[in-house]
Design a protein around this motif. Sequence first.
Motif, PDB file in Angstrom:
ATOM      1  N   ALA A 195       0.813  -1.217   0.000  1.00  0.00           N
ATOM      2  CA  ALA A 195       0.000   0.000   0.000  1.00  0.00           C
ATOM      3  C   ALA A 195       0.849   1.270   0.000  1.00  0.00           C
ATOM      4  CB  ALA A 195      -0.935   0.005   1.207  1.00  0.00           C
ATOM      5  N   LEU A 196       2.099   1.158   0.430  1.00  0.00           N
ATOM      6  CA  LEU A 196       2.984   2.325   0.497  1.00  0.00           C
ATOM      7  C   LEU A 196       4.209   2.089  -0.380  1.00  0.00           C
ATOM      8  CD1 LEU A 196       2.927   3.046   4.331  1.00  0.00           C
ATOM      9  CD2 LEU A 196       1.835   4.407   2.543  1.00  0.00           C
ATOM     10  N   SER A 197       4.461   3.005  -1.310  1.00  0.00           N
ATOM     11  CA  SER A 197       5.602   2.824  -2.208  1.00  0.00           C
ATOM     12  C   SER A 197       6.372   4.113  -2.469  1.00  0.00           C
ATOM     13  CB  SER A 197       5.115   2.249  -3.551  1.00  0.00           C
ATOM     14  OG  SER A 197       4.157   3.113  -4.138  1.00  0.00           O
ATOM     15  N   GLY A 198       6.059   5.176  -1.735  1.00  0.00           N
ATOM     16  CA  GLY A 198       6.711   6.455  -1.987  1.00  0.00           C
ATOM     17  C   GLY A 198       8.006   6.647  -1.243  1.00  0.00           C
ATOM     18  N   PHE A 199       8.483   5.619  -0.553  1.00  0.00           N
ATOM     19  CA  PHE A 199       9.748   5.709   0.177  1.00  0.00           C
ATOM     20  C   PHE A 199      10.343   4.311   0.271  1.00  0.00           C
ATOM     21  CE2 PHE A 199       6.439   4.826   3.225  1.00  0.00           C
ATOM     22  CZ  PHE A 199       6.999   3.870   4.064  1.00  0.00           C
ATOM     23  N   GLU A 200      11.612   4.238   0.670  1.00  0.00           N
ATOM     24  CA  GLU A 200      12.288   2.959   0.804  1.00  0.00           C
ATOM     25  C   GLU A 200      12.514   2.619   2.264  1.00  0.00           C
ATOM     26  OE1 GLU A 200      15.846   2.762  -1.452  1.00  0.00           O
ATOM     27  OE2 GLU A 200      14.829   2.929  -3.393  1.00  0.00           O
ATOM     28  N   GLY A 201      12.496   1.344   2.571  1.00  0.00           N
ATOM     29  CA  GLY A 201      12.784   0.889   3.912  1.00  0.00           C
ATOM     30  C   GLY A 201      11.579   0.954   4.834  1.00  0.00           C
ATOM     31  N   TYR A 202      11.870   0.883   6.119  1.00  0.00           N
ATOM     32  CA  TYR A 202      10.838   0.945   7.157  1.00  0.00           C
ATOM     33  C   TYR A 202      10.948   2.303   7.848  1.00  0.00           C
ATOM     34  CZ  TYR A 202      10.851  -4.113   6.444  1.00  0.00           C
ATOM     35  OH  TYR A 202      10.796  -5.366   5.879  1.00  0.00           O
ATOM     36  N   LYS A 203       9.864   3.082   7.789  1.00  0.00           N
ATOM     37  CA  LYS A 203       9.922   4.439   8.317  1.00  0.00           C
ATOM     38  C   LYS A 203       8.602   4.811   8.990  1.00  0.00           C
ATOM     39  CE  LYS A 203      13.154   6.164   4.823  1.00  0.00           C
ATOM     40  NZ  LYS A 203      13.390   7.157   3.740  1.00  0.00           N
ATOM     41  N   PRO A 204       8.664   5.761   9.933  1.00  0.00           N
ATOM     42  CA  PRO A 204       7.419   6.303  10.480  1.00  0.00           C
ATOM     43  C   PRO A 204       6.634   6.991   9.364  1.00  0.00           C
ATOM     44  CG  PRO A 204       9.290   6.905  11.851  1.00  0.00           C
ATOM     45  CD  PRO A 204       9.852   6.336  10.588  1.00  0.00           C
ATOM     46  N   VAL A 205       5.328   6.787   9.365  1.00  0.00           N
ATOM     47  CA  VAL A 205       4.483   7.307   8.289  1.00  0.00           C
ATOM     48  C   VAL A 205       3.398   8.197   8.894  1.00  0.00           C
ATOM     49  CG1 VAL A 205       3.051   6.696   6.309  1.00  0.00           C
ATOM     50  CG2 VAL A 205       4.917   5.188   7.000  1.00  0.00           C
ATOM     51  N   SER A 206       3.099   9.295   8.227  1.00  0.00           N
ATOM     52  CA  SER A 206       2.097  10.222   8.735  1.00  0.00           C
ATOM     53  C   SER A 206       0.697   9.617   8.639  1.00  0.00           C
ATOM     54  CB  SER A 206       2.140  11.531   7.952  1.00  0.00           C
ATOM     55  OG  SER A 206       1.667  11.335   6.628  1.00  0.00           O
ATOM     56  N   ASP A 207      -0.191  10.123   9.479  1.00  0.00           N
ATOM     57  CA  ASP A 207      -1.575   9.671   9.446  1.00  0.00           C
ATOM     58  C   ASP A 207      -2.186   9.907   8.072  1.00  0.00           C
ATOM     59  OD1 ASP A 207      -1.121   9.177  12.091  1.00  0.00           O
ATOM     60  OD2 ASP A 207      -2.476  10.731  12.850  1.00  0.00           O
ATOM     61  N   GLU A 208      -1.865  11.055   7.486  1.00  0.00           N
ATOM     62  CA  GLU A 208      -2.431  11.408   6.173  1.00  0.00           C
ATOM     63  C   GLU A 208      -1.979  10.435   5.095  1.00  0.00           C
ATOM     64  OE1 GLU A 208      -2.408  14.756   8.922  1.00  0.00           O
ATOM     65  OE2 GLU A 208      -0.787  13.458   8.176  1.00  0.00           O
ATOM     66  N   ALA A 209      -0.701  10.038   5.139  1.00  0.00           N
ATOM     67  CA  ALA A 209      -0.176   9.127   4.120  1.00  0.00           C
ATOM     68  C   ALA A 209      -0.836   7.757   4.215  1.00  0.00           C
ATOM     69  CB  ALA A 209       1.333   9.000   4.257  1.00  0.00           C
ATOM     70  N   ILE A 210      -1.068   7.293   5.436  1.00  0.00           N
ATOM     71  CA  ILE A 210      -1.700   5.980   5.607  1.00  0.00           C
ATOM     72  C   ILE A 210      -3.159   6.028   5.182  1.00  0.00           C
ATOM     73  CG2 ILE A 210      -2.432   4.284   7.322  1.00  0.00           C
ATOM     74  CD1 ILE A 210       0.183   4.814   8.784  1.00  0.00           C
ATOM     75  N   ALA A 211      -3.846   7.088   5.552  1.00  0.00           N
ATOM     76  CA  ALA A 211      -5.245   7.220   5.141  1.00  0.00           C
ATOM     77  C   ALA A 211      -5.346   7.264   3.627  1.00  0.00           C
ATOM     78  CB  ALA A 211      -5.854   8.473   5.753  1.00  0.00           C
ATOM     79  N   ALA A 212      -4.428   7.980   2.970  1.00  0.00           N
ATOM     80  CA  ALA A 212      -4.437   8.073   1.508  1.00  0.00           C
ATOM     81  C   ALA A 212      -4.091   6.749   0.855  1.00  0.00           C
ATOM     82  CB  ALA A 212      -3.459   9.153   1.049  1.00  0.00           C
ATOM     83  N   ALA A 213      -3.272   5.935   1.526  1.00  0.00           N
ATOM     84  CA  ALA A 213      -2.891   4.630   0.977  1.00  0.00           C
ATOM     85  C   ALA A 213      -4.071   3.666   0.942  1.00  0.00           C
ATOM     86  CB  ALA A 213      -1.762   4.024   1.794  1.00  0.00           C
ATOM     87  N   ALA A 214      -5.052   3.870   1.814  1.00  0.00           N
ATOM     88  CA  ALA A 214      -6.287   3.080   1.844  1.00  0.00           C
ATOM     89  C   ALA A 214      -6.037   1.575   1.786  1.00  0.00           C
ATOM     90  CB  ALA A 214      -7.200   3.496   0.693  1.00  0.00           C
TER      91      ALA A 214
END
Length: 280
Positions: A195-214
């Motif tokens: 669901a997330l592909s805009g960055f590499e590795g394991y990172k903290p993700v914002s609430d907005e990014a996760i909601a947008a990833a759906a």
Amino acid sequence: MSGLGAAFAWTILSESEAFASAEPRVLSLGGAVTEIVYALDEEDRLVARDTTSSWPPEATELPDVGYLRALSPEGVLSVGPDLILAEEGAGPPEVVDILRAADVAFVSVPDGYTPESVIAKIELVGAALGVEAKSEALAAETRAALADATAQALAHDGQAKRVLFVMSAQGGRIMAAGSGTAAEGIITLAGGENALSGFEGYKPVSDEAIAAAAPDVVLMMDRGGDHSVTDAALFASPALRTTPAARQGRVLRMDGLKLLGFGPRTAEAVTELSAALYGN
């Protein structure tokens, strides 16, 4: 030997020739590497392992020299190894430099998140131990199992499930998997989509990014103690509570080493994850 395995084979040929007639005291660093040693029936050579080497269960009876990425030269050398089989990423780097300079054979086993990389690990470990015939047989068996598992996983009907791999959710802050990770690799093999592909590795993700990833599904390691989080607590977070995964209550938990190790049990992980995603 596969292309990837051959690319690294030259690094350990001299060691494998030296050990062909004598069985060295082997220290295995990395869960997948330790699994391979056991799958090759060469576990009698092991004198110790690292903390990530938790499978098979009998491996945990060996002395533990510490966490793979936080080793000390004193701890490693205290078990008197003749040969160190180390998964890529073992460290810290300055400790690896000391170990390489010691009178101990050190073999680095490259990481990777494809079926080919699993085969390369098996071939490399087998060459380092001087048991090429065994490793060829295990590689062939594993290659066939992976081909069957991935073919079945990709045969699902409908659109690929969007899967969010959550490494941790402590304090409501979600650390998730981006591209180039073992999590993305296993999700892809199981017929899903990271669901997330805009960055590499394991990172903290914002609430907005996760909601947008759906995400349709949240995938986590099956962990206990201080690292555990309930489904209710997970979906109560602002980041996840509006997602399709929250609406459907879909959280999958799997053994972390099997899921992310890319070792001999990877075909099992693909089958289990695919079945959980699609019911196939």
